[in-house]
Design a protein around this motif. Structure first.
Motif: not given
Length: 160
Positions: A101, A119-123, A103
């Motif tokens: 993850n 927070s913004l992210g990729y998982s 972010n």
């Protein structure tokens, strides 16, 4: 370094989040995470965390956590962070897999020793589950390997 000095550099966080899955099968997850990090200086921290994730199955992630503040801490401070480890499936006939993850986010200082963050992210969460198929002639069981790729948003609190 004394025990008090080490304790002074620890911070604890908890967050809730949700995601939008862009892989098949689509399963928009919900997450709750808790963690502890040690601050090496005012910009870099490392720690560990756990929590609960929901995909097809309930997952328990255990991960390492690295966080870097892009600027020196202020009232509003942007950061980048990466969490990586393993997600354990808590249901029968399932196996977990890699949990990753990365972010970006922003911290907002409320008062001494208390912050909120967004927070913004990729998982990425790998998962393997046992599937069965029956018809009039055959009974088959096979392992289905899934890889959930999710865009996620999280909100949380940091206690220092």
């Amino acid at each position: 370094m004394t025990k008090a000095e080490i304790t002074e550099k620890l911070n604890y966080s908890t967050s809730i989040g949700c995601g939008m899955d862009f892989s098949q099968p689509i399963q928009n997850p919900f997450e709750w995470k808790i963690g502890v990090r040690y601050g090496f200086n005012n910009r870099f921290e490392a720690g560990i965390g756990t929590g609960l994730l929901t995909y097809e199955k309930l997952m328990l992630p255990l991960y390492g956590d690295l966080k870097f503040r892009i600027i020196r801490p202020r009232k509003i401070t942007p950061y980048i962070q990466i969490q990586g480890g393993y997600g354990f499936a808590l249901c029968r006939q399932s196996n977990g897999g890699v949990h990753l993850n990365p972010n970006v986010g922003v911290e907002y200082s409320l008062k001494y020793r208390l912050k909120i963050f967004l927070s913004l992210g990729y998982s990425l969460q790998k998962l393997e589950r046992l599937k069965t198929h029956e018809d009039g002639f055959f009974h088959k069981e096979f392992n289905e390997k899934l890889s959930h790729n999710t865009f996620n948003i999280s909100f949380g609190v940091i206690f220092q």
